[in-house]
Structure formats: C-alpha cells, structure tokens
Write a protein that holds these residues in place. Sequence first.
Motif, PDB file in Angstrom:
ATOM      1  N   LYS A 146     -12.546   6.114  -3.509  1.00  0.00           N
ATOM      2  CA  LYS A 146     -12.198   4.891  -4.252  1.00  0.00           C
ATOM      3  C   LYS A 146     -10.779   4.422  -3.923  1.00  0.00           C
ATOM      4  O   LYS A 146      -9.817   5.165  -4.049  1.00  0.00           O
ATOM      5  CB  LYS A 146     -12.300   5.163  -5.746  1.00  0.00           C
ATOM      6  N   GLY A 147     -10.676   3.153  -3.508  1.00  0.00           N
ATOM      7  CA  GLY A 147      -9.374   2.527  -3.325  1.00  0.00           C
ATOM      8  C   GLY A 147      -8.698   2.746  -1.990  1.00  0.00           C
ATOM      9  O   GLY A 147      -7.612   2.229  -1.776  1.00  0.00           O
ATOM     10  N   TYR A 159       0.826  -1.204   0.000  1.00  0.00           N
ATOM     11  CA  TYR A 159       0.000   0.000   0.000  1.00  0.00           C
ATOM     12  C   TYR A 159       0.860   1.254   0.000  1.00  0.00           C
ATOM     13  O   TYR A 159       1.952   1.262   0.556  1.00  0.00           O
ATOM     14  CB  TYR A 159      -0.901   0.051   1.243  1.00  0.00           C
ATOM     15  N   THR A 199      -8.200   2.332   2.133  1.00  0.00           N
ATOM     16  CA  THR A 199      -8.505   1.396   3.199  1.00  0.00           C
ATOM     17  C   THR A 199      -7.704   1.759   4.440  1.00  0.00           C
ATOM     18  O   THR A 199      -6.770   2.548   4.359  1.00  0.00           O
ATOM     19  CB  THR A 199      -8.201  -0.051   2.751  1.00  0.00           C
ATOM     20  N   THR A 229     -12.258   6.486   3.726  1.00  0.00           N
ATOM     21  CA  THR A 229     -12.471   5.119   3.254  1.00  0.00           C
ATOM     22  C   THR A 229     -13.577   5.034   2.213  1.00  0.00           C
ATOM     23  O   THR A 229     -13.642   4.061   1.472  1.00  0.00           O
ATOM     24  CB  THR A 229     -12.810   4.164   4.415  1.00  0.00           C
ATOM     25  N   LYS A 273      -3.715   3.448   0.043  1.00  0.00           N
ATOM     26  CA  LYS A 273      -4.262   3.140  -1.274  1.00  0.00           C
ATOM     27  C   LYS A 273      -3.433   2.001  -1.839  1.00  0.00           C
ATOM     28  O   LYS A 273      -2.210   2.026  -1.767  1.00  0.00           O
ATOM     29  CB  LYS A 273      -4.180   4.360  -2.174  1.00  0.00           C
ATOM     30  N   GLY A 274      -4.081   0.990  -2.375  1.00  0.00           N
ATOM     31  CA  GLY A 274      -3.388  -0.183  -2.894  1.00  0.00           C
ATOM     32  C   GLY A 274      -2.461   0.155  -4.049  1.00  0.00           C
ATOM     33  O   GLY A 274      -2.799   0.956  -4.921  1.00  0.00           O
ATOM     34  N   LYS A 275      -1.282  -0.456  -4.049  1.00  0.00           N
ATOM     35  CA  LYS A 275      -0.322  -0.255  -5.130  1.00  0.00           C
ATOM     36  C   LYS A 275      -0.537  -1.296  -6.211  1.00  0.00           C
ATOM     37  O   LYS A 275      -0.891  -2.437  -5.932  1.00  0.00           O
ATOM     38  CB  LYS A 275       1.112  -0.417  -4.613  1.00  0.00           C
ATOM     39  N   LYS A 276      -0.264  -0.908  -7.435  1.00  0.00           N
ATOM     40  CA  LYS A 276      -0.262  -1.852  -8.536  1.00  0.00           C
ATOM     41  C   LYS A 276       1.138  -2.451  -8.641  1.00  0.00           C
ATOM     42  O   LYS A 276       2.085  -1.980  -8.030  1.00  0.00           O
ATOM     43  CB  LYS A 276      -0.645  -1.147  -9.831  1.00  0.00           C
TER      44      LYS A 276
END
Length: 158
Positions: free
Chosen positions: A105-106, A23, A108, A102, A130-133
Amino acid sequence: MANQKTDPNYKVVAENRRARYDYAIEDDLECGIILEGSEVKSLRGGGANIAESYAEVSDGELWLVNSYVAPYDRARSYPHIEKRRRKLLVSKKELARLWSDTQRKGFTLVPLVLYFNHRGIAKLKIGIAKGKKTVDKRATEAKRDWGRQKQRLLRHGE
C-alpha cells in the motif's frame, strides 16, 4: 562509481528534484534504459524532463512512462516520439522485488536522476517511494531549516 566531478563522461541530463519533497524514498536502484539513436543525441544535448514521469511494472517488464525527450533537429527523416514508454533494464530478481514493493500500500516507483555514467551509457536511477502527507513535508522542511540555522550559529559563534 568513478569520481563524478573529475570524470568527463559523467553528465546529469535530468533530475527530479520534486520527488524527494513529495515522496519518502525507501530505496533506490540504477537501471539501464532502451533509447533510439536520436534520443541519445538529444539527451547528450540536455533535452529531457522526468519531473512528471513514473515507472511501472507491467507484463513482466519495467517501463518509464510520461518522460519527455526533446526532438533532435538533425534527425528529420527518422524522428523519435517525444513522450513514449521507454523500457528499463533490470535483472529478473530486481524486477520481482520492485513488483512486490509496488503491490504494498502506497509505494510507487519514481525516477530520480537520468544521467550518463562514467562509461558514457545512459542510466536512470529510480526510487521506491511512499507518498508524504502535508504534515511530513512540513516536518522535513522544519528539520532542514533548523540544520541551516545551526550551521549558521556554529560558523558565526552567536
């Protein structure tokens, strides 16, 4: 915060090292955690895992979900449940900010570190993440490797 290396009360119990890899941490927040007596004893012994846990806002409260606290051997008559939802303590203003973050979008809430502060009170640091690609993870790893190589070159003068 007190100097963490010389303070005898400061102790890191569990750390989620994978969170910074998976993240992108936008912001972090220190919050209290409601624990039972046998859970505190177990945490002082170092028996906890927050690697697979997360935090969520539900019913106007902040909860830590799927965290593991090892059973305490001497609490045979009143043992605690190892993987239960634990309530986190934040102010109403911070809770409203976390809830609004939260909903975007994206984003957490990821627990980063579970520790005892300088006063001996259990605290949890959570991050708004935020989640990483996969591409972002590779870029972070390449940047870290280049920093190490640069330091090595500066030290040895090659």
